[in-house]
Design a protein around this motif. Structure first.
Motif, PDB file in Angstrom:
ATOM      1  N   LEU A 151       0.838  -1.194   0.000  1.00 13.38           N
ATOM      2  CA  LEU A 151       0.000   0.000   0.000  1.00 13.38           C
ATOM      3  C   LEU A 151       0.875   1.246   0.000  1.00 13.38           C
ATOM      4  CD1 LEU A 151      -2.911   1.239   0.273  1.00 13.38           C
ATOM      5  CD2 LEU A 151      -2.434   1.389   2.713  1.00 13.38           C
ATOM      6  N   SER A 152       0.569   2.152  -0.914  1.00  8.17           N
ATOM      7  CA  SER A 152       1.287   3.423  -0.977  1.00  8.17           C
ATOM      8  C   SER A 152       0.288   4.540  -1.249  1.00  8.17           C
ATOM      9  CB  SER A 152       2.351   3.376  -2.082  1.00  8.17           C
ATOM     10  OG  SER A 152       3.016   4.625  -2.191  1.00  8.17           O
ATOM     11  N   VAL A 153       0.203   5.490  -0.332  1.00  7.16           N
ATOM     12  CA  VAL A 153      -0.645   6.672  -0.513  1.00  7.16           C
ATOM     13  C   VAL A 153       0.267   7.835  -0.867  1.00  7.16           C
ATOM     14  CG1 VAL A 153      -2.262   8.264   0.605  1.00  7.16           C
ATOM     15  CG2 VAL A 153      -2.369   5.818   1.111  1.00  7.16           C
ATOM     16  N   GLU A 154      -0.022   8.483  -2.002  1.00  7.49           N
ATOM     17  CA  GLU A 154       0.875   9.526  -2.511  1.00  7.49           C
ATOM     18  C   GLU A 154       0.104  10.827  -2.749  1.00  7.49           C
ATOM     19  OE1 GLU A 154       2.498   7.929  -6.093  1.00  7.49           O
ATOM     20  OE2 GLU A 154       3.463   6.213  -5.084  1.00  7.49           O
ATOM     21  N   ASP A 155       0.468  11.854  -2.005  1.00  6.25           N
ATOM     22  CA  ASP A 155      -0.061  13.216  -2.196  1.00  6.25           C
ATOM     23  C   ASP A 155      -1.590  13.254  -2.263  1.00  6.25           C
ATOM     24  OD1 ASP A 155       2.453  14.450  -2.220  1.00  6.25           O
ATOM     25  OD2 ASP A 155       2.740  13.970  -4.330  1.00  6.25           O
ATOM     26  N   LEU A 156      -2.246  12.557  -1.354  1.00  2.00           N
ATOM     27  CA  LEU A 156      -3.709  12.498  -1.340  1.00  2.00           C
ATOM     28  C   LEU A 156      -4.299  13.841  -0.890  1.00  2.00           C
ATOM     29  CD1 LEU A 156      -6.301  10.746  -1.593  1.00  2.00           C
ATOM     30  CD2 LEU A 156      -6.011  10.207   0.846  1.00  2.00           C
ATOM     31  N   VAL A 157      -5.233  14.354  -1.691  1.00  7.44           N
ATOM     32  CA  VAL A 157      -5.929  15.612  -1.379  1.00  7.44           C
ATOM     33  C   VAL A 157      -7.436  15.351  -1.426  1.00  7.44           C
ATOM     34  CG1 VAL A 157      -6.347  18.008  -2.053  1.00  7.44           C
ATOM     35  CG2 VAL A 157      -4.075  17.007  -2.356  1.00  7.44           C
ATOM     36  N   VAL A 158      -8.129  15.647  -0.316  1.00 11.58           N
ATOM     37  CA  VAL A 158      -9.579  15.468  -0.249  1.00 11.58           C
ATOM     38  C   VAL A 158     -10.212  16.752   0.283  1.00 11.58           C
ATOM     39  CG1 VAL A 158     -11.505  14.119   0.690  1.00 11.58           C
ATOM     40  CG2 VAL A 158      -9.305  13.006   0.234  1.00 11.58           C
ATOM     41  N   LEU A 192      -2.182   3.373  -4.133  1.00 13.52           N
ATOM     42  CA  LEU A 192      -1.742   2.170  -4.842  1.00 13.52           C
ATOM     43  C   LEU A 192      -1.828   0.955  -3.922  1.00 13.52           C
ATOM     44  CD1 LEU A 192       1.448   3.629  -6.582  1.00 13.52           C
ATOM     45  CD2 LEU A 192      -0.854   3.397  -7.545  1.00 13.52           C
ATOM     46  N   LEU A 193      -2.632  -0.021  -4.307  1.00 17.45           N
ATOM     47  CA  LEU A 193      -2.712  -1.300  -3.613  1.00 17.45           C
ATOM     48  C   LEU A 193      -2.106  -2.352  -4.522  1.00 17.45           C
ATOM     49  CD1 LEU A 193      -3.840  -2.837  -1.108  1.00 17.45           C
ATOM     50  CD2 LEU A 193      -5.847  -3.355  -2.511  1.00 17.45           C
ATOM     51  N   GLU A 194      -0.948  -2.852  -4.121  1.00 16.58           N
ATOM     52  CA  GLU A 194      -0.181  -3.789  -4.950  1.00 16.58           C
ATOM     53  C   GLU A 194       0.012  -3.240  -6.363  1.00 16.58           C
ATOM     54  OE1 GLU A 194      -2.565  -7.336  -4.415  1.00 16.58           O
ATOM     55  OE2 GLU A 194      -1.179  -8.047  -2.863  1.00 16.58           O
ATOM     56  N   GLY A 195       0.295  -1.943  -6.432  1.00 11.41           N
ATOM     57  CA  GLY A 195       0.585  -1.288  -7.703  1.00 11.41           C
ATOM     58  C   GLY A 195      -0.619  -0.788  -8.467  1.00 11.41           C
ATOM     59  N   SER A 202     -11.108   7.194   2.100  1.00 11.13           N
ATOM     60  CA  SER A 202     -10.571   7.359   0.740  1.00 11.13           C
ATOM     61  C   SER A 202      -9.970   6.054   0.253  1.00 11.13           C
ATOM     62  CB  SER A 202      -9.514   8.459   0.714  1.00 11.13           C
ATOM     63  OG  SER A 202     -10.029   9.707   1.122  1.00 11.13           O
ATOM     64  N   ILE A 203      -9.281   5.337   1.149  1.00  6.86           N
ATOM     65  CA  ILE A 203      -8.629   4.086   0.767  1.00  6.86           C
ATOM     66  C   ILE A 203      -9.657   3.025   0.396  1.00  6.86           C
ATOM     67  CG2 ILE A 203      -7.201   2.178   1.617  1.00  6.86           C
ATOM     68  CD1 ILE A 203      -5.721   4.261   3.357  1.00  6.86           C
ATOM     69  N   ASN A 262      -4.625  17.068   3.066  1.00  3.17           N
ATOM     70  CA  ASN A 262      -3.759  17.935   2.268  1.00  3.17           C
ATOM     71  C   ASN A 262      -2.419  17.262   1.963  1.00  3.17           C
ATOM     72  OD1 ASN A 262      -5.663  20.209   2.562  1.00  3.17           O
ATOM     73  ND2 ASN A 262      -5.000  20.156   4.699  1.00  3.17           N
ATOM     74  N   ARG A 263      -2.343  16.638   0.795  1.00  2.00           N
ATOM     75  CA  ARG A 263      -1.104  16.022   0.301  1.00  2.00           C
ATOM     76  C   ARG A 263      -0.515  15.019   1.297  1.00  2.00           C
ATOM     77  NH1 ARG A 263       3.201  20.130  -1.374  1.00  2.00           N
ATOM     78  NH2 ARG A 263       4.172  18.195  -2.094  1.00  2.00           N
ATOM     79  N   VAL A 264      -1.331  14.090   1.705  1.00  2.00           N
ATOM     80  CA  VAL A 264      -0.898  13.048   2.641  1.00  2.00           C
ATOM     81  C   VAL A 264      -0.214  11.917   1.879  1.00  2.00           C
ATOM     82  CG1 VAL A 264      -1.788  11.144   4.063  1.00  2.00           C
ATOM     83  CG2 VAL A 264      -2.493  13.499   4.517  1.00  2.00           C
ATOM     84  N   SER A 265       0.939  11.491   2.375  1.00  3.44           N
ATOM     85  CA  SER A 265       1.680  10.376   1.770  1.00  3.44           C
ATOM     86  C   SER A 265       2.195   9.458   2.874  1.00  3.44           C
ATOM     87  CB  SER A 265       2.870  10.886   0.952  1.00  3.44           C
ATOM     88  OG  SER A 265       2.456  11.712  -0.118  1.00  3.44           O
TER      89      SER A 265
END
Length: 326
Positions: free
Chosen positions: A7-14, A73-76, A55-56, A27-30
């Motif tokens: 699992l990879s969270v990249e620059d999440l904005v909600v 990204l979950l397993e890419g 969000s996930i 605000n841009r959570v990674s």
């Protein structure tokens, strides 16, 4: 992406829209999460922790919520690019969520066993009888006799309802469990039982977990990594040892300063003064600067980027690389 990092969270904005106002919730959570590990997200109520989890798993209310940027990204595979039909297959199977309030998470008009059985039938290629038997085994796994399969939620205590929720979440052996303050509504004795249950089941099923809480004691007992969330941002991130032994951000230091200690005799605890900022009118600079006792003019002028302090330890503070100023 590392082989074991699924699992990879990249620059999440909600953002949420309310009465023509834009609420900047995330605000841009990674962050990253490896298989079999647990990440704790800690912070005050309203910091954005639950919005990150929703969000996930893809259950943000739309409207008023909108994902404005980033990738999950979950397993890419980017979950934000999947349609509802594909996400429906992932929810309950690959990703499950234990909601904060067990009183409202269950359908009051449906027997608890059938609610677990429904999840199994949806995601597993089994007969109705096999799904029922599996649901009964899940009840037993969380310490509930199988003969209570046919009872309704109102016949269970708060702690028992939370056990049912956990059984439902783990019924299909998900790769990722999102636990949103799973013990908040429970008394201390039941809290300990539920936490021990989650810990044991996590080890048995090799499930990764994101634990959302504001209880640092719970984090210490369950988590491998910790992300400190404030005003929709992760302001400090690292291993459990990084955060507990070397807290660096003034907000993180304040959280630990507000905890009572059995080894120290003090007349008063050290609270963090002030309130979190209005999410519709965030400060131009560091979001914590209005409450920070060490804030300088530079803190108030521009957003502060994450700084690496070595290894996985990161901090969003301009004083983070100045040990003498911590």
């Amino acid at each position: 992406m590392k082989d074991n990092q699924f699992l990879s969270v990249e620059d999440l904005v909600v953002e949420y829209t309310s009465n023509d106002q834009v609420i900047h919730a995330v605000n841009r959570v990674s962050f990253r999460l490896d298989k079999g590990q647990t990440l704790g997200l800690v912070g005050e109520t309203g910091a954005g922790k639950t919005t990150i989890a929703k969000s996930i798993i893809g259950i943000l209310p739309d409207p008023p919520a909108k994902v404005r940027g980033g990738r999950i990204l979950l397993e890419g595979e980017d979950l934000l690019q999947l349609d509802d039909r594909h996400m429906q297959k992932i929810r309950g199977k690959k990703i499950s969520m234990v909601f904060q309030d067990p009183m409202t998470a269950l359908n009051p008009n449906m027997k608890v066993g059938h609610q677990i059985q429904e999840v199994v039938e949806l995601h597993e290629n089994v007969s109705r009888k096999e799904a029922e038997e599996h649901a009964k085994r899940m009840l037993e796994m969380v310490g509930i006799p199988r003969d209570r399969f046919y009872e309704y939620p109102h016949q269970f205590s708060g702690g028992m309802k939370q056990r049912v929720i956990i059984a439902m979440a783990l019924a299909c052996k998900p790769d990722l469990l999102l636990a949103d303050e799973p013990t908040t509504a429970l008394d201390v004795t039941i809290q300990a039982q539920v936490l021990e249950l989650i810990k044991n089941l996590k080890v048995e099923q090799q499930t990764s977990m994101i634990l959302i809480t504001h209880d640092l004691g719970v984090v210490a007992g369950l988590c491998d990594y910790v992300g400190v969330v404030y005003a929709g941002e992760i302001i400090e991130y690292g291993t459990l040892e990084d955060i507990f032994d070397h807290p660096t951000h003034p907000y993180t230091i304040g959280l630990f300063g507000a905890l009572p200690s059995m080894g120290k005799r003090v007349k008063r605890l050290s609270p963090i003064h002030g309130l979190p900022p209005d999410p519709s009118k965030l400060p131009e600079g560091c979001s914590f600067s209005p409450r920070c006792p060490r804030a300088t003019e530079a803190c108030k002028k521009a957003p502060v980027e994450m700084r690496n302090l070595g290894g996985t330890h990161e901090c969003r503070c301009i004083l983070a690389d100045k040990p003498g100023d911590r």
